[in-house]
Design a protein around this motif. Structure first.
Motif, mmCIF file in Angstrom:
data_model
loop_
_atom_site.group_PDB
_atom_site.id
_atom_site.type_symbol
_atom_site.label_atom_id
_atom_site.label_comp_id
_atom_site.label_asym_id
_atom_site.label_seq_id
_atom_site.Cartn_x
_atom_site.Cartn_y
_atom_site.Cartn_z
ATOM 1 N N SER A 171 -4.968 26.402 27.927
ATOM 2 C CA SER A 171 -5.275 25.010 27.601
ATOM 3 C C SER A 171 -5.548 24.903 26.106
ATOM 4 O O SER A 171 -5.614 25.902 25.401
ATOM 5 C CB SER A 171 -6.500 24.535 28.384
ATOM 6 N N GLY A 172 -5.715 23.673 25.647
ATOM 7 C CA GLY A 172 -6.117 23.412 24.278
ATOM 8 C C GLY A 172 -4.978 23.023 23.354
ATOM 9 O O GLY A 172 -3.799 23.187 23.684
ATOM 10 N N LEU A 173 -5.378 22.504 22.199
ATOM 11 C CA LEU A 173 -4.409 22.102 21.185
ATOM 12 C C LEU A 173 -3.600 23.280 20.664
ATOM 13 O O LEU A 173 -2.456 23.115 20.264
ATOM 14 C CB LEU A 173 -5.113 21.416 20.016
ATOM 15 N N GLY A 174 -4.206 24.471 20.687
ATOM 16 C CA GLY A 174 -3.503 25.659 20.213
ATOM 17 C C GLY A 174 -2.225 25.924 20.996
ATOM 18 O O GLY A 174 -1.237 26.389 20.439
ATOM 19 N N VAL A 175 -2.247 25.610 22.278
ATOM 20 C CA VAL A 175 -1.050 25.794 23.098
ATOM 21 C C VAL A 175 0.001 24.759 22.704
ATOM 22 O O VAL A 175 1.176 25.079 22.536
ATOM 23 C CB VAL A 175 -1.379 25.691 24.611
ATOM 24 N N VAL A 176 -0.432 23.513 22.546
ATOM 25 C CA VAL A 176 0.494 22.439 22.195
ATOM 26 C C VAL A 176 1.104 22.673 20.811
ATOM 27 O O VAL A 176 2.284 22.388 20.597
ATOM 28 C CB VAL A 176 -0.192 21.057 22.274
ATOM 29 N N PHE A 177 0.324 23.208 19.884
ATOM 30 C CA PHE A 177 0.835 23.460 18.543
ATOM 31 C C PHE A 177 1.372 24.881 18.377
ATOM 32 O O PHE A 177 1.837 25.246 17.306
ATOM 33 C CB PHE A 177 -0.231 23.174 17.484
ATOM 34 N N GLY A 178 1.336 25.677 19.438
ATOM 35 C CA GLY A 178 1.854 27.040 19.403
ATOM 36 C C GLY A 178 3.367 27.073 19.606
ATOM 37 O O GLY A 178 4.023 26.025 19.713
ATOM 38 N N PRO A 179 3.935 28.270 19.703
ATOM 39 C CA PRO A 179 5.386 28.421 19.802
ATOM 40 C C PRO A 179 6.042 27.686 20.976
ATOM 41 O O PRO A 179 7.175 27.238 20.874
ATOM 42 C CB PRO A 179 5.583 29.940 19.944
ATOM 43 N N THR A 180 5.335 27.556 22.109
ATOM 44 C CA THR A 180 5.931 26.890 23.272
ATOM 45 C C THR A 180 5.557 25.412 23.358
ATOM 46 O O THR A 180 5.945 24.729 24.311
ATOM 47 C CB THR A 180 5.514 27.600 24.576
ATOM 48 N N GLY A 181 4.853 24.908 22.377
ATOM 49 C CA GLY A 181 4.407 23.512 22.400
ATOM 50 C C GLY A 181 5.532 22.496 22.401
ATOM 51 O O GLY A 181 5.379 21.389 22.930
ATOM 52 N N GLY A 182 6.668 22.850 21.845
ATOM 53 C CA GLY A 182 7.797 21.924 21.824
ATOM 54 C C GLY A 182 8.291 21.587 23.221
ATOM 55 O O GLY A 182 8.741 20.473 23.481
ATOM 56 N N TYR A 183 8.193 22.542 24.116
ATOM 57 C CA TYR A 183 8.577 22.279 25.502
ATOM 58 C C TYR A 183 7.613 21.265 26.121
ATOM 59 O O TYR A 183 8.038 20.333 26.805
ATOM 60 C CB TYR A 183 8.603 23.569 26.331
ATOM 61 N N ILE A 184 6.321 21.467 25.869
ATOM 62 C CA ILE A 184 5.309 20.539 26.400
ATOM 63 C C ILE A 184 5.546 19.137 25.855
ATOM 64 O O ILE A 184 5.539 18.164 26.606
ATOM 65 C CB ILE A 184 3.884 21.044 26.076
ATOM 66 N N ILE A 185 5.789 19.015 24.556
ATOM 67 C CA ILE A 185 6.078 17.706 23.951
ATOM 68 C C ILE A 185 7.378 17.147 24.532
ATOM 69 O O ILE A 185 7.487 15.952 24.820
ATOM 70 C CB ILE A 185 6.183 17.825 22.413
ATOM 71 N N GLY A 186 8.365 18.001 24.741
ATOM 72 C CA GLY A 186 9.650 17.581 25.295
ATOM 73 C C GLY A 186 9.563 17.061 26.719
ATOM 74 O O GLY A 186 10.438 16.328 27.177
ATOM 75 N N PHE A 187 8.486 17.428 27.436
ATOM 76 C CA PHE A 187 8.308 16.919 28.795
ATOM 77 C C PHE A 187 8.202 15.393 28.809
ATOM 78 O O PHE A 187 8.621 14.749 29.775
ATOM 79 C CB PHE A 187 7.052 17.495 29.449
ATOM 80 N N LEU A 188 7.630 14.817 27.757
ATOM 81 C CA LEU A 188 7.442 13.353 27.713
ATOM 82 C C LEU A 188 8.766 12.597 27.676
ATOM 83 O O LEU A 188 9.011 11.769 28.560
ATOM 84 C CB LEU A 188 6.546 12.970 26.529
#
Length: 185
Positions: free
Chosen positions: A76-93
């Motif tokens: 969890s956390g912003l570190g995950v969203v801003f980490g290497p795999t965060g683009g996938y999380i952002i891409g979910f939207l």
């Protein structure tokens, strides 16, 4: 009307939880793991449409940012969203929005749902690879090789599963009056 909105918000929250649970189903790979998140997001958008499907993803991401361990690997956390795999999380939207928009626009049919979910997969992989390239400081070839190629076949399989199950569940929920027939409002 108010009752339908309450039902939709409850179902939206339920799908945010389902995404978090499915995120824990992982197959580790060197750069980015294969997870159940994209399957759950495809289900949410196919069943709930663009508004509530996307809202379920927003709730899921906000829960993860707030510290609940809903991201892959109980993270969890912003570190995950801003980490290497965060683009996938952002891409979910945008993926959820597009899947929902396509099935609403072209009908809640198996064909439109499969096409929508494959497009959603492409959107997620595109966001993920671009983000991975810059955050992990990879070459384009390395980002595509590690962040896209391993996910194409499994992504297509998950897209077909999400479409098939999503259309079936949507029909059942609608006939049970747990989902309104029209969710575009």
């Amino acid at each position: 009307m108010r009752n339908n909105q309450l039902k939709m918000l409850i179902v939206t929250a339920l799908f945010a939880a389902i995404i978090g649970i499915m995120a824990q189903i992982t197959i580790p790979l060197p750069l980015v793991p294969i997870t159940g998140q994209t399957l759950a997001i495809g289900l949410a958008a196919t069943i709930l449409g663009k508004k509530y499907g996307t809202l379920s993803v927003v709730v899921y991401i906000m829960l993860g940012i707030a510290g609940l361990p809903v991201f892959s690997g109980m993270s969890s956390g912003l570190g995950v969203v801003f980490g290497p795999t965060g683009g996938y999380i952002i891409g979910f939207l945008p993926a959820a929005f597009l899947i929902g928009w396509i099935v609403e626009r072209f009908g809640f049919t198996l064909t439109s749902a499969i096409i929508a979910n494959i497009i959603g997969m492409i959107v997620t992989l595109t966001f993920g690879a671009i983000w991975l390239k810059f955050v992990a400081e990879l070459t384009w070839m390395a980002a595509i090789t590690g962040g896209v190629t391993p996910f194409i076949l499994v992504g297509i399989i998950k897209a077909v599963i999400a479409a098939t199950v999503g259309i079936l569940v949507r029909k059942r929920l609608t006939s049970a009056k747990l989902l309104p027939a029209s969710i575009a409002s």
